[in-house]
Design a protein around this motif. Structure first.
Motif, PDB file in Angstrom:
ATOM      1  N   ASN A 198       0.859  -1.172   0.000  1.00 34.67           N
ATOM      2  CA  ASN A 198       0.000   0.000   0.000  1.00 34.67           C
ATOM      3  C   ASN A 198       0.902   1.231   0.000  1.00 34.67           C
ATOM      4  O   ASN A 198       1.545   1.536   0.996  1.00 34.67           O
ATOM      5  N   HIS A 244       0.972   5.245  -0.462  1.00 42.02           N
ATOM      6  CA  HIS A 244       0.260   6.516  -0.540  1.00 42.02           C
ATOM      7  C   HIS A 244      -1.248   6.323  -0.741  1.00 42.02           C
ATOM      8  O   HIS A 244      -1.863   6.998  -1.557  1.00 42.02           O
ATOM      9  N   GLY A 245      -1.819   5.367  -0.042  1.00 45.76           N
ATOM     10  CA  GLY A 245      -3.259   5.182  -0.073  1.00 45.76           C
ATOM     11  C   GLY A 245      -3.805   4.530  -1.329  1.00 45.76           C
ATOM     12  O   GLY A 245      -4.957   4.748  -1.683  1.00 45.76           O
ATOM     13  N   THR A 246      -3.003   3.724  -2.020  1.00 49.92           N
ATOM     14  CA  THR A 246      -3.503   3.070  -3.220  1.00 49.92           C
ATOM     15  C   THR A 246      -4.520   1.989  -2.894  1.00 49.92           C
ATOM     16  O   THR A 246      -5.351   1.661  -3.729  1.00 49.92           O
ATOM     17  N   ARG A 284      -7.410   1.274  -0.091  1.00 53.21           N
ATOM     18  CA  ARG A 284      -8.109   1.912   1.021  1.00 53.21           C
ATOM     19  C   ARG A 284      -9.551   1.426   1.067  1.00 53.21           C
ATOM     20  O   ARG A 284     -10.067   0.885   0.117  1.00 53.21           O
ATOM     21  N   GLU A 292     -13.321   2.561   1.319  1.00 50.12           N
ATOM     22  CA  GLU A 292     -14.220   3.686   1.083  1.00 50.12           C
ATOM     23  C   GLU A 292     -15.644   3.201   1.310  1.00 50.12           C
ATOM     24  O   GLU A 292     -16.207   2.508   0.469  1.00 50.12           O
TER      25      GLU A 292
END
Length: 126
Positions: free
Chosen positions: A113, A115-117, A119, A121
């Motif tokens: 992961n 940089h927030g690839t 996540r 939601e």
């Protein structure tokens, strides 16, 4: 305390195809790197030819264009898993690494992961 999460995914047909291709590419890279390490070891034992550096997954992309479609971090992690297998072998805590089979192996791969690839939601994993 560290926590682990398990999720059941219901991918679309296109996403499932991508996952299957990435799993196959990670297995292919693992097997190719293992094959090359065995060949390098045999060359070093025989004393023929100059010493070569160990190949990387990126060095195979020009030879095998289908690897460009896969997640590059999955391919890099396959190399790290092979490095770990050899480290355990040389430490004497495990046997010699074996080739991964399409039928016998568990269909999985590891990614990172960055940089927030990856996540969550709402009720979805993106």
């Amino acid at each position: 305390m560290l926590k682990g999460y398990k999720y059941r995914l219901h991918p679309t047909a296109e996403q499932a195809d991508f996952l299957v291709r990435t799993i196959g590419c990670a297995r292919f890279i693992y097997n190719k790197l293992l094959e090359d390490r065995i060949a390098l070891h045999e060359e070093a034992k025989a004393g023929t030819g100059p010493k070569r550096k160990l190949p990387t997954p990126a060095s195979y992309k020009p030879l095998f264009p289908f690897l460009a479609e896969a997640d590059s971090l999955a391919l890099a992690n396959a190399k790290l898993h092979l490095d770990t297998a050899f480290a355990k072998f040389f430490a004497g805590t495990a046997g010699f690494p074996v080739f991964k089979s399409r039928r016998k192996a568990r269909a999985s791969y590891t990614t990172n992961n960055q940089h927030g690839t990856i996540r969550i939601e709402g009720d979805r994993v993106r």
